[in-house]
Design a protein around this motif. Sequence first.
Motif, PDB file in Angstrom:
ATOM      1  N   LEU A   6       0.829  -1.202   0.000  1.00 55.00           N
ATOM      2  CA  LEU A   6       0.000   0.000   0.000  1.00 55.00           C
ATOM      3  C   LEU A   6       0.867   1.258   0.000  1.00 55.00           C
ATOM      4  CD1 LEU A   6      -2.844  -0.892   2.540  1.00 55.00           C
ATOM      5  CD2 LEU A   6      -3.115  -0.469   0.094  1.00 55.00           C
ATOM      6  N   ARG A  13      -0.745   7.890  -2.380  1.00 54.29           N
ATOM      7  CA  ARG A  13      -2.170   7.567  -2.210  1.00 54.29           C
ATOM      8  C   ARG A  13      -3.004   8.253  -3.292  1.00 54.29           C
ATOM      9  NH1 ARG A  13      -0.343   8.289   3.260  1.00 54.29           N
ATOM     10  NH2 ARG A  13      -0.605   6.373   4.479  1.00 54.29           N
ATOM     11  N   ALA A 186      -6.246   6.750   6.991  1.00 52.31           N
ATOM     12  CA  ALA A 186      -6.764   5.399   7.235  1.00 52.31           C
ATOM     13  C   ALA A 186      -7.881   5.068   6.252  1.00 52.31           C
ATOM     14  CB  ALA A 186      -7.259   5.283   8.676  1.00 52.31           C
ATOM     15  N   GLU A 187      -8.760   6.038   6.011  1.00 57.64           N
ATOM     16  CA  GLU A 187      -9.849   5.823   5.051  1.00 57.64           C
ATOM     17  C   GLU A 187      -9.295   5.636   3.644  1.00 57.64           C
ATOM     18  OE1 GLU A 187     -13.961   7.987   3.423  1.00 57.64           O
ATOM     19  OE2 GLU A 187     -12.818   8.870   5.082  1.00 57.64           O
ATOM     20  N   ASP A 189      -6.332   4.423   2.833  1.00 56.33           N
ATOM     21  CA  ASP A 189      -5.708   3.100   2.750  1.00 56.33           C
ATOM     22  C   ASP A 189      -6.756   1.991   2.662  1.00 56.33           C
ATOM     23  OD1 ASP A 189      -3.260   4.328   2.892  1.00 56.33           O
ATOM     24  OD2 ASP A 189      -2.952   3.934   5.029  1.00 56.33           O
ATOM     25  N   GLU A 190      -7.823   2.149   3.423  1.00 56.65           N
ATOM     26  CA  GLU A 190      -8.892   1.144   3.393  1.00 56.65           C
ATOM     27  C   GLU A 190      -9.558   1.101   2.018  1.00 56.65           C
ATOM     28  OE1 GLU A 190     -13.130   0.162   5.709  1.00 56.65           O
ATOM     29  OE2 GLU A 190     -11.789   1.747   6.433  1.00 56.65           O
ATOM     30  N   LEU A 191      -9.772   2.263   1.438  1.00 59.79           N
ATOM     31  CA  LEU A 191     -10.401   2.344   0.120  1.00 59.79           C
ATOM     32  C   LEU A 191      -9.492   1.754  -0.955  1.00 59.79           C
ATOM     33  CD1 LEU A 191     -12.758   3.315  -1.591  1.00 59.79           C
ATOM     34  CD2 LEU A 191     -11.727   5.601  -1.628  1.00 59.79           C
ATOM     35  N   LEU A 193      -7.083  -0.437  -0.531  1.00 57.56           N
ATOM     36  CA  LEU A 193      -6.994  -1.884  -0.318  1.00 57.56           C
ATOM     37  C   LEU A 193      -8.222  -2.591  -0.889  1.00 57.56           C
ATOM     38  CD1 LEU A 193      -5.580  -4.326   0.947  1.00 57.56           C
ATOM     39  CD2 LEU A 193      -6.779  -3.807   3.096  1.00 57.56           C
ATOM     40  N   HIS A 194      -9.384  -2.021  -0.644  1.00 59.71           N
ATOM     41  CA  HIS A 194     -10.630  -2.611  -1.148  1.00 59.71           C
ATOM     42  C   HIS A 194     -10.628  -2.654  -2.678  1.00 59.71           C
ATOM     43  CE1 HIS A 194     -14.812  -3.716  -1.392  1.00 59.71           C
ATOM     44  NE2 HIS A 194     -15.143  -2.589  -2.007  1.00 59.71           N
ATOM     45  N   ASN A 197      -8.038  -5.225  -3.997  1.00 60.82           N
ATOM     46  CA  ASN A 197      -8.531  -6.597  -3.832  1.00 60.82           C
ATOM     47  C   ASN A 197      -9.519  -6.957  -4.940  1.00 60.82           C
ATOM     48  OD1 ASN A 197      -7.004  -7.093  -1.559  1.00 60.82           O
ATOM     49  ND2 ASN A 197      -8.638  -6.583  -0.110  1.00 60.82           N
TER      50      ASN A 197
END
Length: 233
Positions: A6, A13, A186-187, A189-191, A193-194, A197
């Motif tokens: 990431l 980002r 954090a949001e 990175d989560e987005l 990653l999603h 995937n």
Amino acid sequence: MPYRRLPNTDQARIRALKAVVVKGDICNVYDLAVSLKALTDARNFLTKFEAAQAYYADCFERQARAGRKHQANVKTARLYISHFIQVLNLAVIRSEVRIAHKEYYGLDTSNNNVPDLSTEPALAEWGRKIVDGENKRISQGGIPIYNPTIAKVRVHYDIFMDSYEKQKNLQFLTARSLDTLASMRAEADELILHIWNQVEKKFEEVTPNEKRLDLCRDYGIIYYYRTGEKRKE
């Protein structure tokens, strides 16, 4: 086998999210490797994240630009305040000023040391004490200190205090903008990653492996090769 990682910087980002948004702009909706919801989330978040990053960069630049001028003001104010105290101490030694009057300035009557002026808060404090002390002594009939006069000291002290307050405000804005930006990571990175995937799931059966990796790279996924591994041309 290459591995993904990431992004660990704000610019990285932004690049990762932009890659998905650009892909969504040029691809047929049915050919996308990510859901419309993920694409919409990426587009909406990217707008906010870019704005927050740009605002932080602007705050930091303004603080740095003002800081260079402020440091010149600090140096000048420190020079005048220190010099004034030294001249005052010499006047005391020559008995031109009563030693007890040093208390007006908050100075130690037991020695002729110049107070520590190495920090800006100390400079702000001692500048105020020196100006107030000299004015009080003169109001009681004392002979003014010359070279430098308190008026000259006051001019440079006021210039310093003005830039000192401005610099504190700029530092506050920079810190606040950085906190806002940091709270969004954090949001982000989560987005990311999603999305990654989903992309890898879409192309998991593509062969050969390099073709699969290239398709994933089109969506912004970054792959790293371990030591000894070599990317196929």
